[in-house]
Write a protein that holds these residues in place. Structure first.
Motif, mmCIF file in Angstrom:
data_model
loop_
_atom_site.group_PDB
_atom_site.id
_atom_site.type_symbol
_atom_site.label_atom_id
_atom_site.label_comp_id
_atom_site.label_asym_id
_atom_site.label_seq_id
_atom_site.Cartn_x
_atom_site.Cartn_y
_atom_site.Cartn_z
ATOM 1 N N GLN A 1 -12.957 -10.475 -3.867
ATOM 2 C CA GLN A 1 -13.190 -11.844 -3.967
ATOM 3 C C GLN A 1 -14.482 -12.337 -3.472
ATOM 4 N N GLY A 2 -14.972 -13.451 -3.846
ATOM 5 C CA GLY A 2 -16.372 -14.043 -3.542
ATOM 6 C C GLY A 2 -17.329 -14.205 -4.621
ATOM 7 N N ALA A 3 -18.524 -14.710 -4.295
ATOM 8 C CA ALA A 3 -19.429 -15.092 -5.232
ATOM 9 C C ALA A 3 -20.066 -13.825 -5.758
ATOM 10 N N PHE A 4 -19.971 -12.717 -5.202
ATOM 11 C CA PHE A 4 -21.046 -11.819 -5.463
ATOM 12 C C PHE A 4 -19.979 -10.221 -5.800
ATOM 13 N N LEU A 5 -20.189 -9.646 -6.952
ATOM 14 C CA LEU A 5 -19.475 -8.563 -7.197
ATOM 15 C C LEU A 5 -20.602 -7.378 -7.520
ATOM 16 N N MET A 6 -20.488 -6.402 -6.802
ATOM 17 C CA MET A 6 -21.338 -5.069 -6.669
ATOM 18 C C MET A 6 -20.642 -4.000 -7.403
#
Length: 406
Positions: A177-182
């Motif tokens: 979860q969160g604004a970034f997906l790597m």
């Protein structure tokens, strides 16, 4: 205690003025009001000034200590604000098209002695929004690279961002979860659509879709590397090519490249198996001796190329391998005699002066000869073929002697 002693403190709590015998009813109870951005908030203030001194006036102050209104007259330049009086004692402040910066504590006051005040705290909630100008919503990567997806969302309270992997019929939540997906060391199986969803309990959730396309060089696979068929029959060669972007594919035999309708007997057909995989068929009708040998399935795209080889053999015939043909330094033609039980004739072509004679039986295993191991014969059949070979050799020698004498 007299009645007046009890009543006087009560009247002061409701805005009683010592200079005026008539009480002023002023509700000073603090309140908390909430609204959603874009809607209208109503901040209540009640004071009955019917019998009050004409000098008594209601004033509204903003959280930043800016004078909003005196009485029912708006002082501030913000046209979204106004004083509304649905009843005589009402001095309500209306704020239309609420903005997040409107939040704070507002003060409704009456100029009595002491000053009568009512505090109203306004909380403004904002539905989640995702920046429309989010970058990199369409990413093309090579296998092994790292994908970086960013989902910038605003709202109050701060929204929770959840990531999903989308398919045609459903979507699967990703633990991160969160604004970034790597996605590290990405593979072709990571290609597809990804969705970020922002939700804060105010209004419906909002989402944005990202597409990830993984490129890789072609990979060719021939399922059957050795294939057999009878002369005059039809056969189909098959290979599978996986590539992204789509590869240029073809079958070839030596220098001959087979494309669609390039040969009337030999046709190339292509089918799509899935998003990355293509099936390439080579259909050969009415097989001849020249059709047997090595075939190559090859593919190429901007990232590289790959190929696979396969062999096509006759079922009952005997074929000289390409290596045996290279070892032959003469320009003479090799004559092959086939003594298998399914053969209709013993010789492919009639001998002529200068031709090299090559006689082989199905049970012999000389260098450079390909045999059909599926056809075995008894010892009696072997002896018969040996005598038959000797007879033909003598016959050929006599023919050569006659030709040389002439």
């Amino acid at each position: 205690m007299t009645r007046e002693a009890i009543l006087i403190p009560f009247l002061f709590a409701f805005g009683y003025s010592a200079s005026n015998a008539s009480p002023i009813l002023f509700d000073s109870t603090p309140e908390n009001i909430s609204g959603i951005a874009g809607t209208t908030a109503i901040l209540p203030c009640t004071a009955d000034l019917t019998d009050a001194d004409s000098k008594r006036e209601i004033t509204w102050m903003s959280p930043r200590e800016v004078l909003i209104a005196i009485g029912d007259r708006r002082i501030i330049d913000d046209t979204r604000m106004s004083i509304e009086r649905p009843r005589v004692p009402d001095w309500n402040l209306h704020i239309r098209e609420l903005q997040f910066y409107d939040r704070g504590t507002y003060t409704c006051s009456l100029n009595t002695k002491p000053m009568s005040m009512k505090k109203i705290h306004l909380e403004v909630y904002v539905e989640p929004q995702i920046y429309e100008k989010t970058r990199n919503t369409h990413q093309i990567l090579k296998e092994g690279a790292t994908a970086n997806l960013t989902c910038n969302a605003t709202g109050y309270p701060e929204p929770t961002i959840t990531w999903y992997r989308k398919s045609i019929s459903e979507k699967e939540a990703i633990s991160q979860q969160g604004a970034f997906l790597m996605i590290h060391n990405i593979t072709r199986y990571c290609s597809g659509a990804y969705e970020c969803e922002a939700f804060n309990g105010i209004g419906p959730a909002v989402s944005k879709v990202f597409s990830v396309n993984v490129h890789f060089q072609p990979e060719v696979q021939v399922l059957n590397k050795k294939q057999k068929q009878d002369l005059g029959k039809e056969t189909i060669l098959q290979c599978e090519i996986s590539a992204s972007p789509q590869a240029i594919v073809n079958w070839r035999k030596g220098e001959d490249v087979f494309t669609a309708n390039s040969f009337h007997r030999i046709t190339s057909e292509i089918y799509e198996k899935d998003i990355y995989t293509t099936i390439l068929l080579l259909r050969i009708q009415n097989l001849t001796w020249n059709d047997f040998g090595e075939y190559v399935c090859e593919a190429s795209n901007i990232l590289g190329r790959d190929l696979e080889r396969m062999q096509l053999f006759p079922i009952n015939g005997i074929q000289v391998s390409p290596k045996a043909a290279k070892d032959d330094k003469s320009d003479s033609k090799t004559i092959i005699f086939d003594f298998s039980s399914s053969s209709t004739s013993h010789q492919k072509s009639a001998p002529s002066p200068g031709e090299q004679i090559l006689v082989k039986s199905p049970n012999s295993k000389p260098y450079g000869i390909v045999h059909d191991s599926s056809n075995s014969s008894s010892e009696a059949d072997a002896m018969f073929h040996i005598f038959e070979c000797l007879f033909l050799i003598v016959l050929v020698l006599i023919c050569q002697m006659i030709s040389s004498s002439c």
